[in-house]
Design a protein around this motif. Structure first.
Motif, PDB file in Angstrom:
ATOM      1  N   ILE A 219       3.271  10.037  -6.266  1.00  0.00           N
ATOM      2  CA  ILE A 219       4.037   9.111  -7.099  1.00  0.00           C
ATOM      3  C   ILE A 219       4.127   7.746  -6.412  1.00  0.00           C
ATOM      4  CG2 ILE A 219       6.224   8.689  -8.270  1.00  0.00           C
ATOM      5  CD1 ILE A 219       4.613  11.118  -9.318  1.00  0.00           C
ATOM      6  N   ASP A 220       4.365   7.750  -5.100  1.00  0.00           N
ATOM      7  CA  ASP A 220       4.403   6.487  -4.352  1.00  0.00           C
ATOM      8  C   ASP A 220       3.073   5.742  -4.450  1.00  0.00           C
ATOM      9  OD1 ASP A 220       7.023   6.643  -3.497  1.00  0.00           O
ATOM     10  OD2 ASP A 220       6.534   7.529  -1.549  1.00  0.00           O
ATOM     11  N   LEU A 221       1.965   6.445  -4.264  1.00  0.00           N
ATOM     12  CA  LEU A 221       0.649   5.807  -4.280  1.00  0.00           C
ATOM     13  C   LEU A 221       0.338   5.191  -5.641  1.00  0.00           C
ATOM     14  CD1 LEU A 221      -1.414   8.438  -2.236  1.00  0.00           C
ATOM     15  CD2 LEU A 221      -0.783   6.124  -1.511  1.00  0.00           C
ATOM     16  N   TRP A 222       0.615   5.931  -6.702  1.00  0.00           N
ATOM     17  CA  TRP A 222       0.304   5.415  -8.034  1.00  0.00           C
ATOM     18  C   TRP A 222       1.290   4.339  -8.453  1.00  0.00           C
ATOM     19  CZ3 TRP A 222      -3.913   6.205 -11.105  1.00  0.00           C
ATOM     20  CH2 TRP A 222      -4.839   7.133 -10.619  1.00  0.00           C
ATOM     21  N   SER A 223       2.508   4.378  -7.918  1.00  0.00           N
ATOM     22  CA  SER A 223       3.466   3.308  -8.214  1.00  0.00           C
ATOM     23  C   SER A 223       3.033   2.002  -7.565  1.00  0.00           C
ATOM     24  CB  SER A 223       4.864   3.698  -7.710  1.00  0.00           C
ATOM     25  OG  SER A 223       5.364   4.825  -8.401  1.00  0.00           O
ATOM     26  N   ASP A 224       2.421   2.096  -6.388  1.00  0.00           N
ATOM     27  CA  ASP A 224       1.959   0.902  -5.673  1.00  0.00           C
ATOM     28  C   ASP A 224       0.720   0.276  -6.306  1.00  0.00           C
ATOM     29  OD1 ASP A 224       3.999   1.139  -3.850  1.00  0.00           O
ATOM     30  OD2 ASP A 224       2.794   2.182  -2.345  1.00  0.00           O
ATOM     31  N   ASP A 225      -0.115   1.117  -6.932  1.00  0.00           N
ATOM     32  CA  ASP A 225      -1.379   0.598  -7.475  1.00  0.00           C
ATOM     33  C   ASP A 225      -1.727   1.396  -8.729  1.00  0.00           C
ATOM     34  OD1 ASP A 225      -3.750  -0.787  -7.767  1.00  0.00           O
ATOM     35  OD2 ASP A 225      -4.853   0.447  -6.336  1.00  0.00           O
ATOM     36  N   PHE A 226      -0.954   1.190  -9.806  1.00  0.00           N
ATOM     37  CA  PHE A 226      -1.161   1.985 -11.015  1.00  0.00           C
ATOM     38  C   PHE A 226      -2.263   1.406 -11.895  1.00  0.00           C
ATOM     39  CE2 PHE A 226      -0.393   2.892 -15.517  1.00  0.00           C
ATOM     40  CZ  PHE A 226      -0.431   4.280 -15.485  1.00  0.00           C
ATOM     41  N   TYR A 227      -3.085   2.293 -12.405  1.00  0.00           N
ATOM     42  CA  TYR A 227      -3.980   1.971 -13.510  1.00  0.00           C
ATOM     43  C   TYR A 227      -4.058   3.228 -14.360  1.00  0.00           C
ATOM     44  CZ  TYR A 227      -7.505   4.491 -10.759  1.00  0.00           C
ATOM     45  OH  TYR A 227      -8.178   5.441 -10.043  1.00  0.00           O
TER      46      TYR A 227
END
Length: 290
Positions: free
Chosen positions: A135-143
């Protein structure tokens, strides 16, 4: 990254008879018998993963999930969440007739895109067990990746605001296989010092709690073991950390007996895998016949 995620999900269907020197509690034989009284209720819990066009057993088309919701509504089933369950056990607050719990593992974006839309449409509840690091990773760089992408904290806050979706822990960053890191999920390795395992598991659990509170203001109280790798040491640590609902796994037609004022009935909740081969209707019919 995507290859590892897909590989891990496929491997979830492969249940080993022994993990880290201790057996998976997939039969319930090592767990105390559920306490049954006249007030006990039966609770089936379904486990979903992907809501995308069918590519494998863990992939459910959004239209199939909608059929599940239609069946539940037409046949008098009532979806409940973690809060409802805790209110029943700790305060004997009545549950609706024919309660059922819908759960999702991993926190995929398609759960938000397709699942949340349908939950709102049919006014049904669900519980999603998220992997904090993802969740942290996709929140930082979402596509937008509808197939293997993960949701963001913003998506999670929106679902929480609806009152229909609650969230639990699927670990912060222990959702891995031996091939990735030498450890299977939240389990203790064979020969691993107990104090070393405690440090690793507690650090991961505390990181999840911290991030959940930072992003939502909510303290998580439920945990689902990755890969059904149930570890008795981890269960004890979760209890010490004030987790109050722990989800494990047992077979295809497992059903839970929940009893008011008996919190122990919440520490070994079985889930039934809603794979592409079995609809909710089929699963619930099999339960009635078993």
């Amino acid at each position: 990254m995507y290859i590892k995620i897909i590989t891990s999900l496929i491997a979830m269907l492969i249940l080993s008879s022994s993990i880290c020197g201790e057996e998976i509690l997939d039969s319930g034989s090592d767990s105390p018998e559920p306490i049954v009284t006249s007030e006990s209720i039966e609770l089936p819990i379904l486990m979903y993963h992907f809501l995308v066009e069918n590519r494998g057993e863990l992939h459910i088309c959004p239209s199939e999930f909608e059929l599940d919701l239609q069946f539940l509504k037409a046949n008098g089933y009532n979806t409940i969440g973690i809060t409802d369950l805790l209110d029943f056990v700790y305060s004997n607050k009545p549950l609706p007739e024919n309660p059922i719990m819908l759960t999702f593992d991993d926190g995929y974006y398609n759960n938000y895109k397709h699942g949340f839309t349908l939950l709102q449409q049919y006014k049904q509840k669900a519980v999603i067990f998220i992997i904090g690091e993802h969740i942290d990773l996709w929140s930082d760089d979402f596509y937008e990746d509808i197939e293997v992408g993960h949701m963001t904290w913003e998506h999670i806050r929106k679902m929480l605001d609806s009152g229909l979706v609650e969230f639990g822990s699927h670990t912060h960053n222990l959702h891995k296989l031996e091939s990735d890191c030498g450890r299977r999920g939240a389990s203790r390795n064979n020969g691993e010092c107990l104090s070393e395992f405690r440090t690793i598991f507690e650090d991961d659990a505390n990181k999840f709690v911290t991030r959940m509170i930072e992003e939502t203001g909510i303290t998580p109280v439920s945990f689902a073991f990755p890969f059904h790798a149930v570890c008795e040491y981890a269960v004890q640590i979760l209890k010490e950390l004030r987790y109050r609902v722990i989800f494990t796994y047992r077979g295809n037609n497992a059903i839970n007996l929940i009893t008011p004022y008996q919190p122990e009935t919440l520490f070994n909740l079985y889930r039934i895998n809603r794979c592409s081969l079995r609809s909710a209707e089929s699963i619930l019919q099999d339960i009635r016949l078993s």
